[in-house]
Design a protein around this motif. Structure first.
Motif, PDB file in Angstrom:
ATOM      1  N   VAL A   9      27.163  -4.286  14.792  1.00 40.36           N
ATOM      2  CA  VAL A   9      25.806  -4.679  15.187  1.00 40.36           C
ATOM      3  C   VAL A   9      25.469  -4.101  16.554  1.00 40.36           C
ATOM      4  CG1 VAL A   9      24.321  -6.632  15.729  1.00 40.36           C
ATOM      5  CG2 VAL A   9      25.844  -6.744  13.757  1.00 40.36           C
ATOM      6  N   GLY A  10      26.445  -4.184  17.486  1.00 40.25           N
ATOM      7  CA  GLY A  10      26.213  -3.609  18.805  1.00 40.25           C
ATOM      8  C   GLY A  10      25.906  -2.124  18.713  1.00 40.25           C
ATOM      9  N   ALA A  11      26.641  -1.417  17.844  1.00 44.19           N
ATOM     10  CA  ALA A  11      26.401   0.018  17.665  1.00 44.19           C
ATOM     11  C   ALA A  11      25.006   0.261  17.118  1.00 44.19           C
ATOM     12  CB  ALA A  11      27.450   0.612  16.735  1.00 44.19           C
ATOM     13  N   GLY A  12      24.594  -0.587  16.170  1.00 39.53           N
ATOM     14  CA  GLY A  12      23.244  -0.449  15.614  1.00 39.53           C
ATOM     15  C   GLY A  12      22.185  -0.583  16.700  1.00 39.53           C
ATOM     16  N   PHE A  13      22.352  -1.602  17.542  1.00 38.77           N
ATOM     17  CA  PHE A  13      21.362  -1.847  18.612  1.00 38.77           C
ATOM     18  C   PHE A  13      21.381  -0.700  19.625  1.00 38.77           C
ATOM     19  CE2 PHE A  13      19.719  -6.365  18.778  1.00 38.77           C
ATOM     20  CZ  PHE A  13      19.988  -6.629  17.458  1.00 38.77           C
ATOM     21  N   ALA A  14      22.582  -0.394  20.145  1.00 38.33           N
ATOM     22  CA  ALA A  14      22.678   0.645  21.169  1.00 38.33           C
ATOM     23  C   ALA A  14      22.220   1.992  20.610  1.00 38.33           C
ATOM     24  CB  ALA A  14      24.115   0.747  21.689  1.00 38.33           C
TER      25      ALA A  14
END
Lengths: 421, 426
Positions: free
Chosen positions: A148-153
């Motif tokens: 999820v963090g990768a998706g956001f960043a």
């Protein structure tokens, strides 16, 4: 294998000390080393490396051929074992620390920077697991939080056009927020409904994976004009700058990870919130009696834990693989983070050291695969053996015949006699 | 079905509950509401057809075709009746019987199929066979999880046991050219993994979740390493196992609709029926089951009456390992043949989800595994006919449902009291 025994006595006397008292103190010190956790950790690593060596030797073709005529010429078998195992571990060393075959000193040093590069996300995600451990929560959800963090960043890195420095900061912050959001869901459910965080985080891993896979097929994350479920590359303004010149790939992410470790140390050991965290981890009932809102601590710590995993994700998509990512961006970091935190005994600096070790394994593992043809999966075996041995100190102690803590001291009775004589 | 009697111990003496639990009626109410919105208000007014027979059936059933909208209305009405019945039962302080829940779920699924498949023909036998195919390893894994957790040992390592079973069965069945030897080896491999779990969890009191996670990594690494290092080079010798043949049971396999699904399978599936029935019976009706549940619920009390807690846990975790190993053999001997790196692909975690969603009960866990198998299979079927739901959301379903279950949104999920707590005799 040489094992330090607790019965050694130093010969060199220190001036101005009573003989018996000194011996006693040395015994105590040696005893503490022998029963302490640090020695167990080192021995666990050694033991795991030996097991890995056995696996390599047994599956090596040269060894198998030589073992076919073992009784005719046993020396051949041992030579083949030595060749296979030393070849593997020398390649591991050359791929992770210093490649001494390189004539160019800069190139010779490249492996160690690769180790730091691989270690960065492991440390960041490991910190997330470690601080959750300190509150008594098992955060198995590193993978989902990273995805999820990768998706956001990632989204911030290619969809928004911002000025250089601001862009990378915004993308970083968004990545951390994404991870924190995913971790926070588990913390919220734990706090509100008592749902077991192990189950929730495992399930959230898969939900995150399929969510990201779905979004990678929609215009939101998919590279326009491509059929692959892959994002566009990060804009240059959103990329973490390199800290070393060209042949090296190390980027600012590693410095951020050092900062994150300092922050985690401060949070756990020095802040009042960290005090509450530790209180809940030691005894939730006592903490509740002392007026700490235990449920809120569960939520907070999972937000922090997710945030650290989000940092690992941002480190990957903004620094290491800036050419766009797929739903496989996590690359096992989420699960490795658990072993890193366990090896680091859930302390920030311990996690840092364990992350460096596993980063070296990863970097060296690829070199070993390339030069010796030994599958990188051996690294997984060694890593998990390390953690298994570490998790059961009595096992390691009984293998190396170290004294068990809490057992009556065998030498204790003989000591007064020695002093008296 | 024996399920209704199986849950008997949860009731108090006269079959009345002390406390009303509104979760089942609320869940069905929500499903009914969703059905009303999706199938009726947003209904798609086209014909949907269900093909109920395969080409080789003795009795050929006609193609079942009806307008999707009318079907949706019927489904919504039936769901409303089920909800009302559930409300009535809870009001009476009686539990909602399992068969009502199953009927409600099946009806809701049929409604969903009719809505999603409007304007196309759905191959029902294919859908059901695919479900059982995907669910078989999940059922084995879930049963292993149920036995372990009922005895107080959390088994996160189901995935590792499945993978170990798949690997070993492939290698042994290739070497011996005997699938049955391969199956036995798979059980042995599952047991070895279980020994590892049991040794660390029961002897060294290591946190069971940690051991489980680490064992998963270990087995994944070990099988991956051996696969790349040894199996790929000797593919013919080590990784071309003989598969189990499909056995058609005479007569039973000719029952319309369910016959081809349930009774044209390999021996592994028939073995699964037997194991489910035996575990479901033995867990509540035999000395073994009573002792197992005792050490999982209150080890101290069990110890007091002379049950050796550590030994009971150890051998039951080993037994669970054998069952999970059989499930692993299904990946190779029952379907694919050759072993592949990380071929279980998270099935162990879905099995774990089935254990929890099934409330630590063998029959309910089996039904949960079937439901999850169905959800995974449905996305295959729907992607063929072009459905309005993205496949990722169907694949996500088991996990979301499990989160909802542990969060207490649907049903009640109460683990055995001493689940995951090592028993340290003082």
């Amino acid at each position: 294998m040489s094992s330090p025994t607790p019965t050694l006595n130093p010969d060199a006397p220190l001036p101005g000390e009573d003989d018996g008292e000194r011996a006693n103190r040395w015994n105590d010190l040696l005893r503490r080393i022998a029963t302490g956790n640090a020695l167990v950790s080192v021995l666990a690593v050694l033991l795991a490396i030996v097991v890995g060596g056995v696996l390599i030797a047994v599956t090596d073709e040269g060894v198998q051929t030589a073992a076919g005529y073992f009784f005719a010429r046993p020396g051949d078998t041992f030579a083949a074992i030595w060749k296979a195992v030393s070849g593997a571990y020398v390649a591991l060393f050359q791929g992770s620390i210093i490649d001494f075959r390189q004539s160019d000193p800069l190139r010779a040093l490249k492996p160690i920077t690769q180790t730091l590069l691989f270690a960065s996300p492991l440390i960041a995600a490991g910190l997330g697991v470690a601080i959750a451990f300190r509150v008594g929560l098992f955060n198995i959800g590193g993978r989902g939080q990273i995805l999820v963090g990768a998706g956001f960043a990632g989204y911030a890195s290619f969809a928004w056009d911002l000025p250089p420095v601001i862009h990378v900061i915004v993308a970083l912050a968004l990545g951390i927020a994404g991870g924190a959001l995913w971790g926070g869901i588990a913390g919220f459910l734990k706090a509100r409904t008592g749902a077991h965080e192990v189950i929730v985080t495992i399930m959230l891993n898969y939900v995150a994976y399929y969510l990201l896979s779905f979004l990678l097929r929609t215009p939101l994350l998919q590279n326009p004009g491509s059929n692959n479920p892959k994002t566009p590359p990060a804009l240059p303004s959103a990329q973490l700058p390199a800290i070393l010149p060209e042949p090296f790939k190390l980027h600012v992410g590693f410095i951020l990870v050092i900062a994150a470790t300092v922050f985690a140390w401060w949070l756990i050991e020095r802040s009042s919130l960290g005090f509450k965290f530790r209180a809940v981890g030691l005894n939730p009932h006592a903490a509740r009696t002392a007026g700490i809102n235990v449920d809120r601590m569960y939520l907070y710590v999972m937000l922090f834990a997710g945030g650290f995993a989000g940092l690992a994700a941002a480190n990957e998509v903004l620094g290491t693989t800036t050419t766009g990512f797929t739903s496989g961006v996590d690359a096992g970091i989420g699960f490795d983070a658990i072993t890193v935190a366990l090896l680091g005994r859930s302390t920030p600096w311990g996690t840092f050291a364990a992350g460096l070790l596993f980063g070296a394994f990863k970097s060296g593992g690829f070199a070993m695969q390339a030069s010796q043809g030994i599958p990188i999966d051996i690294v997984l075996v060694v890593q998990s053996m390390i953690v298994l041995f570490i998790a059961a100190p009595p096992l390691v102690r009984s293998i190396f015949r170290l004294p068990q803590p809490g057992r009556p001291r065998r030498r204790a009775k003989s000591e007064p006699k020695a002093v008296a004589s | 079905m024996t399920a209704a009697t199986v849950t008997a111990p949860e009731r108090s003496g006269v079959g009345r509950l002390d406390r009303r639990s509104w979760k089942v009626p609320i869940a069905f109410g929500l499903v009914t509401l969703a059905a009303l919105v999706l199938f009726v208000i947003l209904g798609r007014d086209r014909i949907v057809s269900f093909n109920l027979s395969t080409g080789t059936d003795l009795i050929q059933l006609p193609l079942l075709a009806f307008p999707a909208l009318a079907g949706g209305i019927v489904v919504t009405v039936v769901l409303a009746v089920v909800t009302a019945f559930a409300v009535f039962r809870v009001w009476e302080r009686r539990p909602v019987p399992l068969w009502v829940i199953v009927i409600g779920t099946v009806v809701a699924i049929v409604g969903f199929l009719a809505w999603a498949g409007a304007g196309a023909t759905l191959q029902v036998p294919g859908l059901l066979t695919g479900t059982l195919f995907l669910a078989t390893p999940l059922v084995y894994g879930a049963l292993a999880g149920v036995i372990g957790e009922r005895g107080g040992v959390v088994n996160i390592a189901i995935e590792a046991q499945l993978l170990g079973g798949a690997f070993t069965s492939a290698v042994v069945a290739s070497l011996t050219q005997q699938p049955f030897v391969g199956l036995a080896a798979a059980g042995l491999a599952g047991m070895l993994v279980a020994f590892l779990l049991a040794a660390f969890a029961i002897k060294y009191f290591v946190e069971q979740v940690i051991v489980g996670v680490v064992i998963n990594v270990l087995v994944s690494g070990l099988t991956g390493f051996l696969y790349s290092q040894v199996l790929t080079e000797n593919r013919q010798l080590l990784n071309s196992p003989v598969r189990f043949d499909r056995i058609d049971i005479p007569l039973l396999s000719q029952i319309p609709v369910i016959g081809p699904t349930l009774f044209r399978q390999t021996i592994l599936v028939y073995l699964m029926y037997v194991i489910v029935a035996v575990v479901a019976f033995a867990l509540y009706r035999t000395k073994w089951g009573l002792r197992l549940r005792a050490v999982g619920e209150h080890p101290k009390a069990a110890d007091t009456v002379g049950i050796n807690v550590a030994r009971t846990r150890f051998w039951n975790v080993a037994l669970a390992g054998v069952i999970a190993g059989f499930g692993g053999a299904f990946f190779t001997l029952g379907s694919n043949g050759a072993f592949n790196k990380d071929m279980t692909n998270g099935a162990g975690f879905i099995a774990l989800a089935a254990v929890i969603f099934g409330g630590w009960d063998p029959v309910r866990a089996t039904l949960a595994a079937l439901l999850f198998g169905f959800a995974s299979n449905l996305q295959n079927a729907l992607s063929v006919i072009g459905s309005p739901v993205p496949s990722e959301f169907m694949l996500m379903l088991p996990y979301v449902v499990t989160i909802a279950a542990v969060a207490g949104l649907v049903g009640r999920s109460r683990a055995p009291a001493a689940d995951g707590v090592p028993y340290i005799k003082s």
